[in-house]
Scaffold this active site. Structure first.
Site, PDB file in Angstrom:
ATOM      1  N   SER B  17       0.618  -1.283   0.390  1.00 51.05           N
ATOM      2  CA  SER B  17       0.227  -0.117   0.329  1.00 51.05           C
ATOM      3  C   SER B  17       0.808   0.675   0.304  1.00 51.05           C
ATOM      4  CB  SER B  17      -0.863   0.140   1.101  1.00 51.05           C
ATOM      5  OG  SER B  17      -1.908  -0.961   1.494  1.00 51.05           O
ATOM      6  N   ARG B  40       0.920   8.025   5.604  1.00 47.80           N
ATOM      7  CA  ARG B  40       0.357   6.674   6.865  1.00 47.80           C
ATOM      8  C   ARG B  40      -1.529   7.815   6.640  1.00 47.80           C
ATOM      9  NH1 ARG B  40      -0.065   1.908   9.476  1.00 47.80           N
ATOM     10  NH2 ARG B  40       2.710   2.111   8.917  1.00 47.80           N
ATOM     11  N   HIS B  43      -3.127   6.343   4.095  1.00 51.60           N
ATOM     12  CA  HIS B  43      -3.318   4.812   3.896  1.00 51.60           C
ATOM     13  C   HIS B  43      -4.627   4.701   4.573  1.00 51.60           C
ATOM     14  CE1 HIS B  43      -2.706   1.681   5.670  1.00 51.60           C
ATOM     15  NE2 HIS B  43      -2.046   0.804   4.716  1.00 51.60           N
TER      16      HIS B  43
END
Lengths: 208, 208
Positions: B17, B40, B43
């Protein structure tokens, strides 16, 4: 700077937010209870993409509301969604939230099978009795396993909230679950998450 | 449909990812630890707006990482963020997560004062000893109260993660907290949320 703060009573903040969302949707509307779900997803993310990407199978939202009012329980693959769902309201109807992600035996089984903990959680869900709403807010692997379990006849949820988020198999897992023959609420594409899964559940729980 | 699923081992999903996110940022990069935080947040939301809206005061991310490694604790205004923060990793460094939102006396005090529970939580945070990272993922009223407490000299967090989400005073509260003279990480605008607050904390906790 402080003088730019709009004075809104704590109890009125949510209603004011929903009013702003409705205004910015510029007359675009949905039937209820879909509209409440769309608005609450935007409310939790400030992301108007949810006015575009949310897909409802026929009567899915109504089916979900009625099931929760009959005491259906919710299974989720994320602790954050479990934390965000209004468990007090759910319990008033007789339901509870199940999240198996933290159970050490789930981690062990996932390691043994080479699958994700979220997939094992779906196996656990298949062992529960009573009506279930499955709310996936993290792992596409949960949706893929859920699809297999439905095909096998091992589980038959009342409603699937398919809202994993991310970049690996998320789009594909959502498209897959929409072919399972079970009512679904799915934000198509990469977006979703535990906040969205919880928002969909809460919007249904808050229906009069 | 199942044949379209990319085969990725569970342990490799996150790395894959992050690789996709890096590719889609098309060479755009940040120094570390900022880049880890940006990635993040994307994500956890699949929302590339976080590549645009995240603002870091000078060295804020580095200051946060170092504080957490020294054992700083995290105070948050949302149970979902408290649930999402990696408490095991935090505890290894000596810190813990505080969230006062569920305490009945917080609800009582908020009702008595006519303010939000989140604002009362910031008063509670001012009573804690030791280094604190304040992670606001829900209520702009928490940031506004935090600003007042800093002005009064009642609290001095090491870092403020100012990520409330929404439509009423969110933009203004973020702009206000960026003038408090305390290191900050803030997604400017309306976006944010408990998932973003937790993602920022976890990105810092996962720094080598």
């Amino acid at each position: 700077m402080l003088e730019r703060i709009e004075l809104v009573k704590p109890a009125d903040i949510e209603a004011r937010s929903m009013e702003i969302i409705r205004q910015e949707l510029q007359g675009e509307t949905w039937p209820e209870p879909e509209f409440s779900i769309v608005k609450r997803c935007i409310h939790t993310s400030a992301d108007f993409d949810y006015a575009r990407n949310l897909c409802f199978s026929k009567d899915a939202a109504k089916i979900g509301v009625e099931a929760l009012k009959r005491g259906a329980s919710i299974v989720t693959d994320t602790r954050m969604a479990a934390s965000g769902i209004n468990k007090k309201r759910l319990a008033e109807y007789g339901g509870e939230v199940h999240c198996f992600m933290d159970a050490p035996e789930v981690a062990e089984e996932a390691a043994r099978k080479g699958c994700t903990r979220a997939a094992v959680c779906m196996d656990r869900a298949a062992g529960l009795s009573g009506e279930l709403v499955i709310a996936v807010g993290n792992a596409p692997t949960a949706l893929i396993r859920l699809f297999e379990l439905i095909q096998e006849g091992s589980i038959r949820p009342v409603l699937i909230i398919g809202a994993p988020v991310g970049f690996v198999n998320v789009v594909e897992a959502k498209e897959l679950i929409m072919t399972a023959g079970v009512p679904y609420i799915v934000p198509k594409g990469r977006k979703g998450g535990s906040n969205i899964a919880a928002a969909v559940c809460n919007a249904m729980l808050y229906q009069k």
